[in-house]
Scaffold this motif. Structure first.
Motif, PDB file in Angstrom:
ATOM      1  N   ALA A  33     -21.466  42.449  19.014  1.00  0.00           N
ATOM      2  CA  ALA A  33     -19.845  42.966  18.604  1.00  0.00           C
ATOM      3  C   ALA A  33     -19.641  43.981  17.633  1.00  0.00           C
ATOM      4  O   ALA A  33     -18.712  44.623  17.700  1.00  0.00           O
ATOM      5  CB  ALA A  33     -19.229  41.520  18.151  1.00  0.00           C
ATOM      6  N   ASP A  34     -20.509  44.197  16.354  1.00  0.00           N
ATOM      7  CA  ASP A  34     -20.347  45.064  15.663  1.00  0.00           C
ATOM      8  C   ASP A  34     -20.564  46.467  16.018  1.00  0.00           C
ATOM      9  O   ASP A  34     -19.698  47.258  15.682  1.00  0.00           O
ATOM     10  CB  ASP A  34     -21.152  44.753  14.244  1.00  0.00           C
ATOM     11  CG  ASP A  34     -20.368  43.903  13.372  1.00  0.00           C
ATOM     12  OD1 ASP A  34     -19.386  43.990  13.103  1.00  0.00           O
ATOM     13  OD2 ASP A  34     -21.192  42.863  12.855  1.00  0.00           O
ATOM     14  N   ASN A  51     -17.628  47.669  18.249  1.00  0.00           N
ATOM     15  CA  ASN A  51     -16.540  47.720  17.444  1.00  0.00           C
ATOM     16  C   ASN A  51     -16.423  49.288  17.019  1.00  0.00           C
ATOM     17  O   ASN A  51     -15.503  49.904  17.140  1.00  0.00           O
ATOM     18  CB  ASN A  51     -16.320  46.742  16.411  1.00  0.00           C
ATOM     19  CG  ASN A  51     -15.181  47.105  15.462  1.00  0.00           C
ATOM     20  OD1 ASN A  51     -13.899  47.175  15.969  1.00  0.00           O
ATOM     21  ND2 ASN A  51     -15.214  46.700  14.283  1.00  0.00           N
ATOM     22  N   ILE A 103     -13.731  41.672  16.648  1.00  0.00           N
ATOM     23  CA  ILE A 103     -14.849  41.086  16.794  1.00  0.00           C
ATOM     24  C   ILE A 103     -14.894  39.929  17.461  1.00  0.00           C
ATOM     25  O   ILE A 103     -15.618  39.656  18.375  1.00  0.00           O
ATOM     26  CB  ILE A 103     -15.649  40.740  15.275  1.00  0.00           C
ATOM     27  CG1 ILE A 103     -15.893  42.032  14.670  1.00  0.00           C
ATOM     28  CG2 ILE A 103     -16.733  39.985  15.400  1.00  0.00           C
ATOM     29  CD1 ILE A 103     -16.912  42.896  15.286  1.00  0.00           C
ATOM     30  N   ASP A 104     -13.668  39.082  17.459  1.00  0.00           N
ATOM     31  CA  ASP A 104     -13.603  37.899  18.369  1.00  0.00           C
ATOM     32  C   ASP A 104     -13.502  37.942  19.745  1.00  0.00           C
ATOM     33  O   ASP A 104     -13.880  37.471  20.561  1.00  0.00           O
ATOM     34  CB  ASP A 104     -12.492  36.978  17.727  1.00  0.00           C
ATOM     35  CG  ASP A 104     -12.121  35.921  18.581  1.00  0.00           C
ATOM     36  OD1 ASP A 104     -12.691  34.864  18.458  1.00  0.00           O
ATOM     37  OD2 ASP A 104     -11.127  36.000  19.380  1.00  0.00           O
ATOM     38  N   TRP A 105     -12.978  39.414  19.929  1.00  0.00           N
ATOM     39  CA  TRP A 105     -12.723  39.812  21.401  1.00  0.00           C
ATOM     40  C   TRP A 105     -13.848  39.993  22.082  1.00  0.00           C
ATOM     41  O   TRP A 105     -14.089  39.612  23.247  1.00  0.00           O
ATOM     42  CB  TRP A 105     -11.757  41.117  21.365  1.00  0.00           C
ATOM     43  CG  TRP A 105     -11.015  41.343  22.840  1.00  0.00           C
ATOM     44  CD1 TRP A 105      -9.829  40.866  23.492  1.00  0.00           C
ATOM     45  CD2 TRP A 105     -11.955  42.345  23.795  1.00  0.00           C
ATOM     46  NE1 TRP A 105     -10.004  41.542  24.520  1.00  0.00           N
ATOM     47  CE2 TRP A 105     -10.998  42.143  24.770  1.00  0.00           C
ATOM     48  CE3 TRP A 105     -12.728  42.898  23.917  1.00  0.00           C
ATOM     49  CZ2 TRP A 105     -11.256  43.007  25.990  1.00  0.00           C
ATOM     50  CZ3 TRP A 105     -13.463  43.679  24.814  1.00  0.00           C
ATOM     51  CH2 TRP A 105     -12.403  43.582  25.900  1.00  0.00           C
ATOM     52  N   ALA A 129     -23.330  38.832  17.158  1.00  0.00           N
ATOM     53  CA  ALA A 129     -22.757  39.512  15.963  1.00  0.00           C
ATOM     54  C   ALA A 129     -23.188  41.043  15.962  1.00  0.00           C
ATOM     55  O   ALA A 129     -22.308  41.844  15.954  1.00  0.00           O
ATOM     56  CB  ALA A 129     -23.128  38.702  14.809  1.00  0.00           C
ATOM     57  N   ALA A 174     -11.558  41.380  12.472  1.00  0.00           N
ATOM     58  CA  ALA A 174     -11.770  40.047  12.863  1.00  0.00           C
ATOM     59  C   ALA A 174     -11.194  39.886  14.131  1.00  0.00           C
ATOM     60  O   ALA A 174     -11.625  39.010  15.117  1.00  0.00           O
ATOM     61  CB  ALA A 174     -11.029  39.063  11.797  1.00  0.00           C
ATOM     62  N   TYR A 175     -10.218  40.418  14.554  1.00  0.00           N
ATOM     63  CA  TYR A 175      -9.440  40.257  15.941  1.00  0.00           C
ATOM     64  C   TYR A 175     -10.332  40.908  17.005  1.00  0.00           C
ATOM     65  O   TYR A 175     -10.632  40.279  17.932  1.00  0.00           O
ATOM     66  CB  TYR A 175      -8.060  40.892  15.873  1.00  0.00           C
ATOM     67  CG  TYR A 175      -7.651  41.293  17.290  1.00  0.00           C
ATOM     68  CD1 TYR A 175      -7.424  40.322  18.233  1.00  0.00           C
ATOM     69  CD2 TYR A 175      -7.557  42.483  17.871  1.00  0.00           C
ATOM     70  CE1 TYR A 175      -6.838  40.389  19.503  1.00  0.00           C
ATOM     71  CE2 TYR A 175      -7.122  42.620  18.881  1.00  0.00           C
ATOM     72  CZ  TYR A 175      -6.724  41.888  19.970  1.00  0.00           C
ATOM     73  OH  TYR A 175      -6.238  41.910  21.282  1.00  0.00           O
ATOM     74  N   GLU A 204     -16.983  39.041  20.999  1.00  0.00           N
ATOM     75  CA  GLU A 204     -17.876  37.902  21.060  1.00  0.00           C
ATOM     76  C   GLU A 204     -17.763  36.897  22.280  1.00  0.00           C
ATOM     77  O   GLU A 204     -18.431  36.391  22.740  1.00  0.00           O
ATOM     78  CB  GLU A 204     -18.044  37.146  19.583  1.00  0.00           C
ATOM     79  CG  GLU A 204     -18.613  38.210  18.665  1.00  0.00           C
ATOM     80  CD  GLU A 204     -18.765  37.304  17.492  1.00  0.00           C
ATOM     81  OE1 GLU A 204     -17.963  36.114  17.068  1.00  0.00           O
ATOM     82  OE2 GLU A 204     -19.664  37.662  16.415  1.00  0.00           O
ATOM     83  N   ARG A 205     -16.188  36.953  22.459  1.00  0.00           N
ATOM     84  CA  ARG A 205     -15.884  36.061  23.705  1.00  0.00           C
ATOM     85  C   ARG A 205     -16.222  36.557  25.004  1.00  0.00           C
ATOM     86  O   ARG A 205     -16.389  35.772  25.875  1.00  0.00           O
ATOM     87  CB  ARG A 205     -14.258  36.112  23.600  1.00  0.00           C
ATOM     88  CG  ARG A 205     -13.675  34.861  22.623  1.00  0.00           C
ATOM     89  CD  ARG A 205     -12.228  34.544  22.837  1.00  0.00           C
ATOM     90  NE  ARG A 205     -11.287  35.666  22.231  1.00  0.00           N
ATOM     91  CZ  ARG A 205     -10.635  36.599  22.928  1.00  0.00           C
ATOM     92  NH1 ARG A 205     -10.520  36.265  24.281  1.00  0.00           N
ATOM     93  NH2 ARG A 205      -9.748  37.364  22.264  1.00  0.00           N
ATOM     94  N   LYS A 263      -8.227  42.193   8.952  1.00  0.00           N
ATOM     95  CA  LYS A 263      -7.728  41.392  10.049  1.00  0.00           C
ATOM     96  C   LYS A 263      -8.036  42.113  11.338  1.00  0.00           C
ATOM     97  O   LYS A 263      -8.178  41.162  12.218  1.00  0.00           O
ATOM     98  CB  LYS A 263      -6.174  40.866   9.752  1.00  0.00           C
ATOM     99  CG  LYS A 263      -5.879  40.214   8.447  1.00  0.00           C
ATOM    100  CD  LYS A 263      -4.555  39.986   8.249  1.00  0.00           C
ATOM    101  CE  LYS A 263      -3.862  39.196   9.362  1.00  0.00           C
ATOM    102  NZ  LYS A 263      -2.191  39.056   9.045  1.00  0.00           N
TER     103      LYS A 263
END
Length: 457
Positions: free
Chosen positions: A260-261, A264, A217-219, A257, A214-215, A221-222, A211
């Motif tokens: 973002a990875d 991260n 990666i979303d941050w 993607a 996911a948070y 990608e935005r 989880k």
């Protein structure tokens, strides 16, 4: 290539070896279900020493859900890290631990794909960006350390600082109100990497880690579209903005993607490993007042009319002290790989598909290489003392193609931190503080390392 969410789903991976294929390797499978996981996680150096004394430098071990073969010593480090014959997969070694959390981290990539992405990432570590980072790090460290003083838990304080510095250097923005949530997300990801339950079942550490990923990666990608337009990150000199605009050998931008990875993984590595190493060094300097004073004298000898960032190469003793801290407590105590083909080492034939590990922390304390190995002695790293030492006897940054991309960034940040800290304070510590450490996934003191910072007159 699409990256699978579980390591079993990667079709190019070799099948698991049946346990009987390693029966000829001496070793210990440990307890039912958990194997040797508890012994390994509680004290990997002690565990490695006991296994070496019983079985020698090549032994079989079952822990963290799989059976592996551990290879100990500098020759083993050279074989696995230099990997001149491309025998070992980093992706398949780290994957069972990290594929749910950091599936496209640079550390989890192999050969041509690793080379291509490393080349793209390296643009942010060239001299001009590094000078930009140095200026930002210097200002950020000076400002935060001026707020310290008295009693504090150093690990907690430095972790918050290194996250803020990573955000400034790599993201170009302050994390603001989201800082605590982002920090907790990284904590959850890292802790999940050694979770005993490897599936993200409700209520498990792995579920929290997935989880958190996911948070984050979303941050990231935005943020990417704005970075590609140059609309965020100040003047765009931060790593994230450069990486969003970078292109590969074919002139193509990396996918959102992939970016973002990579971010991260980079943000985790850029503050968690430095947090661990800074804590180790400050603990050792607090325990060795003579070395604390020697470094303070070296720092005082710099030219007061020149920026500190332009004189870091003159901090030779500080560099030796940091190297010695990394020897005694490497931020990654061991490294996993997977054999892609049959190979031999130490008189044993080891089949393709075998999980292979090397013991960095164990090698760093071999008495025949490091006399009186538990003693803090930065002078081990003078040119004279280092002459003739095996080049893979000291490998806190790994080696070969997977040598840590940010090692110079880490060294620069550490010198700036120590220079500002020792210029302002004398560091004191009570007996017993910092004695107990959690070694995996990244070493940290269980008590947070309580210290006292006494202002200098």
């Amino acid at each position: 290539m699409a990256y699978a969410h579980t390591f079993d789903a990667n079709p190019h991976w070799l099948p698991r070896n049946p346990g009987r294929s390693l029966a000829h390797i001496p070793g210990d499978d440990g307890l039912p279900i958990v194997g040797n996981s508890l012994r390994l996680l509680s004290d990997p150096v002690k565990f490695g020493r006991e296994m070496f004394e019983r079985y020698g430098p090549v032994y079989r071990n079952r822990a963290l859900g799989s059976t592996s073969v551990t290879l100990l010593g500098p020759d083993a480090n050279e074989l696995v890290l230099f990997d001149r014959d491309r025998l070992f997969s980093s992706e398949q070694g780290w994957g069972p631990l990290l594929n749910l959390l950091f599936p496209r981290g640079l550390m989890l990539m192999d050969f041509d794909m690793h080379r291509a992405d490393r080349k793209t990432l390296s643009v942010a570590f060239k001299p001009e960006p590094m000078r930009h980072y140095a200026t930002q790090l210097d200002a950020g460290i000076a400002a935060r350390i001026s707020e310290w003083g008295g009693c504090l838990r150093f690990y907690d304080a430095i972790k918050k600082l290194t996250l803020d510095l990573a955000a400034t250097s790599f993201l170009g923005v302050s994390l603001g109100a989201e800082a605590d949530r982002i920090n907790q997300a990284f904590v959850d990801e890292v802790q999940a990497s050694v979770a005993p339950i490897r599936s993200p079942l409700p209520g498990t550490m792995m579920r929290r880690g997935v989880k958190a990923r996911a948070y984050l990666i979303d941050w990231f990608e935005r943020e990417i579209p704005a970075r590609r337009r140059g609309a965020r990150g100040g003047n765009g000199e931060d790593f994230f903005s450069q990486f969003c605009r970078a292109t590969d050998d074919d002139g193509q931008e990396l996918s959102a993607a992939a970016i973002a990875d990579h971010m991260n993984f980079l943000m985790m590595a850029a503050h968690d490993t430095i947090t661990s190493s800074a804590t180790t060094l400050v603990m050792l300097l607090a325990r060795n007042a003579d070395w604390q004073e020697r470094l303070r004298e070296e720092i005082a000898g710099l030219d007061a009319h020149m920026p500190l960032t332009e004189q870091l190469d003159h901090l030779t003793l500080t560099d030796y002290a940091f190297r010695e801290a990394l020897r005694l407590m490497p931020p990654v105590p061991s490294l996993p790989r997977r054999a892609l083909r049959d190979f031999s080492f130490g008189g044993f034939d080891i089949p393709a598909g075998t999980n292979v590990g090397i013991g960095i922390a164990w090698t760093h304390r071999m008495a025949d290489i490091w006399p009186d190995p538990l003693r803090f002695d930065p002078m081990r790293f003078t040119p004279e003392a280092s002459k003739g030492r095996h080049r893979f006897a000291w490998v806190p940054y790994g080696g070969g193609a997977h040598m840590c991309l940010g090692l110079h960034f880490a060294q620069m940040q550490m010198k700036l931190l120590i220079a500002h800290l020792l210029t302002r304070y004398r560091v004191e510590i009570d007996p017993g503080a910092g004695d107990a450490w959690q070694m995996f996934p990244i070493p940290r003191p269980k008590d947070g390392l309580p210290i006292r910072l006494m202002a200098l007159g």
